[in-house]
Design an enzyme around this catalytic site. Structure first.
Site, PDB file in Angstrom:
ATOM      1  N   GLU A  63       3.645   1.439   0.539  1.00  0.00           N
ATOM      2  CA  GLU A  63       3.406   1.220   1.969  1.00  0.00           C
ATOM      3  C   GLU A  63       4.070   2.311   2.791  1.00  0.00           C
ATOM      4  O   GLU A  63       5.114   2.848   2.404  1.00  0.00           O
ATOM      5  CB  GLU A  63       3.970  -0.162   2.353  1.00  0.00           C
ATOM      6  CG  GLU A  63       3.850  -0.475   3.840  1.00  0.00           C
ATOM      7  CD  GLU A  63       4.094  -1.946   4.167  1.00  0.00           C
ATOM      8  OE1 GLU A  63       4.423  -2.725   3.253  1.00  0.00           O
ATOM      9  OE2 GLU A  63       3.947  -2.315   5.353  1.00  0.00           O
ATOM     10  N   ASN A 208      -4.077  -7.821   5.889  1.00  0.00           N
ATOM     11  CA  ASN A 208      -2.837  -8.155   5.197  1.00  0.00           C
ATOM     12  C   ASN A 208      -2.149  -9.335   5.875  1.00  0.00           C
ATOM     13  O   ASN A 208      -1.925  -9.318   7.103  1.00  0.00           O
ATOM     14  CB  ASN A 208      -1.879  -6.953   5.248  1.00  0.00           C
ATOM     15  CG  ASN A 208      -0.539  -7.256   4.591  1.00  0.00           C
ATOM     16  OD1 ASN A 208      -0.461  -7.384   3.380  1.00  0.00           O
ATOM     17  ND2 ASN A 208       0.514  -7.406   5.379  1.00  0.00           N
ATOM     18  N   GLU A 209      -1.832 -10.364   5.122  1.00  0.00           N
ATOM     19  CA  GLU A 209      -1.021 -11.508   5.584  1.00  0.00           C
ATOM     20  C   GLU A 209      -1.375 -11.945   7.009  1.00  0.00           C
ATOM     21  O   GLU A 209      -0.488 -12.105   7.861  1.00  0.00           O
ATOM     22  CB  GLU A 209       0.477 -11.168   5.484  1.00  0.00           C
ATOM     23  CG  GLU A 209       0.932 -10.985   4.049  1.00  0.00           C
ATOM     24  CD  GLU A 209       2.443 -10.834   3.863  1.00  0.00           C
ATOM     25  OE1 GLU A 209       3.167 -10.655   4.861  1.00  0.00           O
ATOM     26  OE2 GLU A 209       2.887 -10.885   2.698  1.00  0.00           O
ATOM     27  N   TYR A 280       7.659 -13.416  -2.672  1.00  0.00           N
ATOM     28  CA  TYR A 280       8.917 -12.759  -3.007  1.00  0.00           C
ATOM     29  C   TYR A 280       9.931 -13.850  -3.337  1.00  0.00           C
ATOM     30  O   TYR A 280       9.921 -14.920  -2.732  1.00  0.00           O
ATOM     31  CB  TYR A 280       9.399 -11.908  -1.833  1.00  0.00           C
ATOM     32  CG  TYR A 280       8.475 -10.743  -1.537  1.00  0.00           C
ATOM     33  CD1 TYR A 280       8.550  -9.576  -2.281  1.00  0.00           C
ATOM     34  CD2 TYR A 280       7.510 -10.823  -0.530  1.00  0.00           C
ATOM     35  CE1 TYR A 280       7.694  -8.501  -2.033  1.00  0.00           C
ATOM     36  CE2 TYR A 280       6.661  -9.757  -0.267  1.00  0.00           C
ATOM     37  CZ  TYR A 280       6.754  -8.598  -1.029  1.00  0.00           C
ATOM     38  OH  TYR A 280       5.917  -7.539  -0.777  1.00  0.00           O
ATOM     39  N   GLU A 332       1.126  -8.761  -3.871  1.00  0.00           N
ATOM     40  CA  GLU A 332       2.542  -8.481  -3.552  1.00  0.00           C
ATOM     41  C   GLU A 332       3.400  -9.494  -4.289  1.00  0.00           C
ATOM     42  O   GLU A 332       3.297 -10.696  -4.020  1.00  0.00           O
ATOM     43  CB  GLU A 332       2.808  -8.583  -2.045  1.00  0.00           C
ATOM     44  CG  GLU A 332       2.295  -7.402  -1.260  1.00  0.00           C
ATOM     45  CD  GLU A 332       2.716  -7.427   0.209  1.00  0.00           C
ATOM     46  OE1 GLU A 332       3.861  -7.835   0.492  1.00  0.00           O
ATOM     47  OE2 GLU A 332       1.889  -7.037   1.049  1.00  0.00           O
ATOM     48  N   GLN A 389       7.525  -3.073  -4.236  1.00  0.00           N
ATOM     49  CA  GLN A 389       6.630  -1.950  -4.182  1.00  0.00           C
ATOM     50  C   GLN A 389       7.016  -1.005  -5.318  1.00  0.00           C
ATOM     51  O   GLN A 389       7.777  -1.395  -6.188  1.00  0.00           O
ATOM     52  CB  GLN A 389       6.722  -1.301  -2.807  1.00  0.00           C
ATOM     53  CG  GLN A 389       6.376  -2.319  -1.676  1.00  0.00           C
ATOM     54  CD  GLN A 389       6.172  -1.677  -0.311  1.00  0.00           C
ATOM     55  OE1 GLN A 389       6.131  -0.474  -0.145  1.00  0.00           O
ATOM     56  NE2 GLN A 389       6.058  -2.529   0.695  1.00  0.00           N
TER      57      GLN A 389
HETATM   58  O1  AHR Z   1       6.326  -5.472   0.968  1.00  0.00           O
HETATM   59  C1  AHR Z   1       7.003  -5.658   2.169  1.00  0.00           C
HETATM   60  C2  AHR Z   1       6.229  -6.514   3.158  1.00  0.00           C
HETATM   61  O2  AHR Z   1       6.186  -7.827   2.683  1.00  0.00           O
HETATM   62  C3  AHR Z   1       4.791  -6.149   3.360  1.00  0.00           C
HETATM   63  O3  AHR Z   1       4.631  -5.165   4.328  1.00  0.00           O
HETATM   64  C4  AHR Z   1       4.194  -7.434   3.832  1.00  0.00           C
HETATM   65  O4  AHR Z   1       2.834  -7.544   3.499  1.00  0.00           O
HETATM   66  C5  AHR Z   1       5.050  -8.503   3.188  1.00  0.00           C
HETATM   67  O5  AHR Z   1       5.437  -9.467   4.081  1.00  0.00           O
END
Ligand code: AHR
Length: 547
Positions: A63, A208-209, A280, A332, A389
Site C-alpha cells: 500500500e 476497500n473496506e 488482523y 488482508e 503487508q
Molecule cells: O493494512 C493496513 C490497513 O488495514 C489497510 O489500509 C486497511 O484496508 C486496513 O484497515
C-alpha cells in the site's frame, strides 16, 4: 440427585481430559478428532485432497502507506536503486520469496486515490496530501511503475479501485487505461506514457473496506452493492474474463458483520466473482486476555470467519438460484496490534513517515504459520489471500538505508511459498486439545472451545511426487509427537526439515541482531509409512518429503 452430581463430575473430568468435542466446536469440519493420547496422528492419502492449490492464496499486499513504497520499494536516491529508482535489494528479497500476486495501491489509501495523478511524466505529477494516513504523496510511483516492478519481482498485479471519492466513470477509465490495447482515449493515454502493450490486469478489488466508518467515502451496504454492480457490469462488458472482488466486512467485530455481506451480495452477486475478508489479530487483554495459548489458536478464528462468510455467499446464491458459487479473497490478514493508533497511524502531513512498523516476535511467527495452515486448509473456497503487508508496514521485510531485515514472520510465509505446491491434502487428524475460554474477551473472540495442540496441513505435488508438511505445535511447555501415517504415497526420503522455535516467545530480530529468530534444522524421522516427528514446544516446522 446423586446421579446428577455424578454425571456432572464425570462431564467435568471428561472436559479436563479434552476427550469430547465441546458443544458448538466445529473442529470436525476441518478434519480434526479429539483424543487424549499424547501423540497426535495424521493420515495422509494423496487421493484425498481439499483443493488443487491456487498459489494466489499465498499473495501479499503493498500500500502507499508509511515507508512501504517510498524508501521501501522506491528510493531513487539510494545507491541500491536501479535506473527506475527501485531498490534492488528489495527486488531480490521479494523475487526470492516468489510472491504469486500482490494487491496494490491500498487499503485505506485507495479510497482517496486519483490514479491519474500517478501516471505520465514524473515532473508533471502533483504532490498531494494523502488523507487516509495524513501523509505527503508525491505520486512518483504509480500504476505503471507498479506493473514494471511486478514484472521484476515475478508477481501478478491485483489492482484496487477507488470506491470512496472515485466515480464509476473514473473506475472504468482506469480499467480502460490498463487493459484496452489501443484506439480509445484512455488506452492511448497509456501508450503516450510509453506503455504500448496493455497491462492486462486480471483481478480487481471493487473498493476497500467500504463498511468501515474510517473509510473515505464510507457508505451503506446497499449503496456500495449497487455501485459494485454498476461498475462490475461495465467491466464485464469490456472483458467478461476479469475476476472481480466485492468488499466484504472488515472483520468479525464490525456491528454490521454478515449483514453487510448479505446486503452487498443481494445487490451485486451476479456481477462479482468473490467477496473480500480482512482480519488482523493481536495478543491483547481484549482479544486473548494476554494468553499466548489463546493467541496461537487465532488461526481457527480466521477459519470461523471463512465458514461464516462462505455461508452468506451460499445463502445469497440459493436466494438468487444462481449457478455461480463465489470464492473468497482473504486479501488482508496478519498480526497487527502494537502500532495501531496515535502517531503510528498518522503521518502528520510528512513524506514517507514511519507508520505501522510492527516488530514481530516468535509467537507472532508461530501464529502466522497457523494462518498459512488455515488458508491452505480452506483453499477450496479461499482462492486468493494477501499477507498484509509485504514491506516496512506490518511486514515480514523491513528496510533501512543499506539493507533488508527479515522479521520472524518471514519464515513461515517463505516456507509455504517455497514448498506448498500441487494439491492441499485432506488430512484426518487426531489430536489432544487444550481448553480456551471466552470470559472477558471481545465478543468476536469470546468462545469456549477446545484447541488441538498440533495444527498440521500438507500439500502433495503430483508432478514431482513431493509432499510438504507444515506443523504448528501450540504446546507452550512440551514437545509434542506427530505420527504421520502414509497410506499413499510411501515416502522415500526427507529432503528438508526445519523448525522455528525458541525459549522466548517475545524474542525478535533487529538490524543489529538479525538472527535471533531464525529456523534451525530439525532431525526428521526416517522416511517410511509411519513417521514420528518430535515437534519442539512453541514451534512451527516444515518437512519436505520425496516419494
Ligand atoms: O493494512 C493496513 C490497513 O488495514 C489497510 O489500509 C486497511 O484496508 C486496513 O484497515
Amino acid at each position: 440427585m446423586g446421579s446428577t452430581l455424578n454425571r456432572r463430575r464425570f462431564l467435568t473430568e471428561l472436559g479436563r481430559s479434552g476427550a469430547f468435542v465441546a458443544a458448538g466446536s466445529w473442529l470436525s469440519a476441518i478434519g480434526y478428532t479429539q483424543t487424549t493420547k499424547a501423540a497426535a496422528r495424521a493420515v495422509i492419502n494423496r487421493g484425498r485432497y481439499r483443493s488443487e492449490l491456487d498459489r494466489r492464496v499465498l499473495g501479499a499486499f503493498l500500500e502507499h502507506l508509511g515507508r512501504a513504497i517510498y524508501t521501501g520499494v522506491y528510493e531513487p536516491d539510494s545507491s541500491l536503486a536501479d535506473k527506475n529508482g527501485f531498490r534492488t535489494d528489495v527486488i531480490g528479497e521479494i523475487k526470492g520469496l516468489g510472491v504469486p500476486i500482490t494487491r496494490y495501491p491500498g487499503g485505506n489509501f485507495v479510497s482517496g486515490y486519483n490514479w491519474l495523478d500517478g501516471v505520465g511524466p514524473k515532473d508533471k505529477r502533483p504532490t498531494v496530501l494523502e488523507r487516509a494516513w495524513n501523509s505527503i504523496e508525491p505520486n512518483q510511483f504509480g500504476t505503471n511503475e507498479f506493473i514494471d516492478w511486478c514484472k521484476l519481482v515475478g508477481t501478478e498485479p491485483l489492482l484496487g479501485m477507488n470506491f470512496g471519492t472515485g466515480s464509476a466513470e473514473m473506475a472504468m477509465a482506469y480499467v480502460e487505461y490498463c487493459n484496452v490495447a489501443k484506439g480509445t482515449k484512455w488506452s492511448d493515454l497509456r501508450r503516450s506514457h510509453g506503455y504500448e502493450a496493455p497491462h492486462n490486469v486480471r483481478v480487481w478489488c471493487l473498493g476497500n473496506e467500504m463498511d468501515g466508518p474510517w473509510q473515505i467515502g464510507h457508505m451503506s451496504a446497499r449503496e456500495y452493492g449497487q455501485k459494485a454492480r454498476d461498475v462490475g457490469r461495465q467491466m464485464r462488458e469490456l472483458d467478461p474474463g476479469l475476476k472481480l472482488i466485492a468488499c466484504g466486512s472488515s472483520n468479525r467485530a464490525m456491528p454490521t458483520y454478515l449483514v453487510w455481506d448479505r446486503e452487498v451480495l443481494e445487490e451485486c452477486y451476479d456481477q462479482v466473482d468473490a467477496i473480500s475478508l480482512h482480519c488482523y489479530y493481536g495478543n491483547t487483554p481484549e482479544l486473548t486476555g494476554n494468553s499466548s495459548a489463546r493467541f496461537l489458536a487465532m488461526n481457527l478464528d480466521m477459519e470461523l470467519q471463512i465458514h461464516e462468510i462462505a455461508a452468506v455467499c451460499d445463502y445469497v446464491q440459493g436466494l438468487r438460484k444462481s449457478p455461480k458459487r463465489l470464492w473468497l479473497s482473504f486479501d488482508e490478514w496478519n498480526v497487527w496490534y502494537r502500532q495501531r493508533a496515535g502517531d503510528a497511524t498518522n503521518g502528520h502531513g510528512t513524506f514517507a513517515p514511519k507508520l505501522l512498523e510492527e516488530v514481530y516476535n516468535l509467537e507472532d511467527a508461530l501464529l502466522v504459520g497457523g494462518f498459512v495452515n488455515s488458508l491452505l486448509r480452506q483453499s477450496d473456497r479461499v482462492r486468493l489471500a494477501c499477507l498484509a503487508q509485504i514491506l516496512n508496514v506490518i511486514a515480514p521485510l523491513v528496510t533501512n538505508k543499506t539493507s533488508v531485515l527479515r522479521q520472524s514472520i518471514y519464515y513461515p510465509y517463505a516456507w509455504a511459498l517455497q514448498y506448498a505446491k500441487g494439491r492441499v491434502l485432506d488430512l484426518a487428524v487426531e489430536c489432544d486439545t487444550y481448553p480456551i475460554t471466552g470470559a472477558g474477551l471481545r465478543p468476536d473472540m469470546a468462545r469456549d472451545d477446545k484447541v488441538p495442540f498440533v495444527d498440521v496441513t500438507a500439500t502433495f505435488d503430483p508432478q514431482s511426487g513431493q509432499t510438504a508438511v507444515l506443523m504448528l505445535n501450540r504446546d507452550l511447555d512440551s514437545e509434542r509427537e506427530l505420527i504421520l501415517e502414509w497410506q499413499d504415497p510411501i515416502p522415500k526420503r526427507v529432503l528438508a526439515c526445519e523448525t522455528l522455535t525458541g525459549s522466548d516467545l517475545k524474542a525478535f530480530n533487529t538490524f543489529e541482531d538479525p538472527k535471533r529468530v531464525i529456523p534451525k534444522p530439525l532431525d526428521p524421522p526416517a522416511a517410511g509409512a509411519r513417521m514420528t516427528f518430535k515437534l519442539p514446544p512453541r514451534s512451527y516446522t516444515v518437512a519436505h518429503i520425496a516419494s
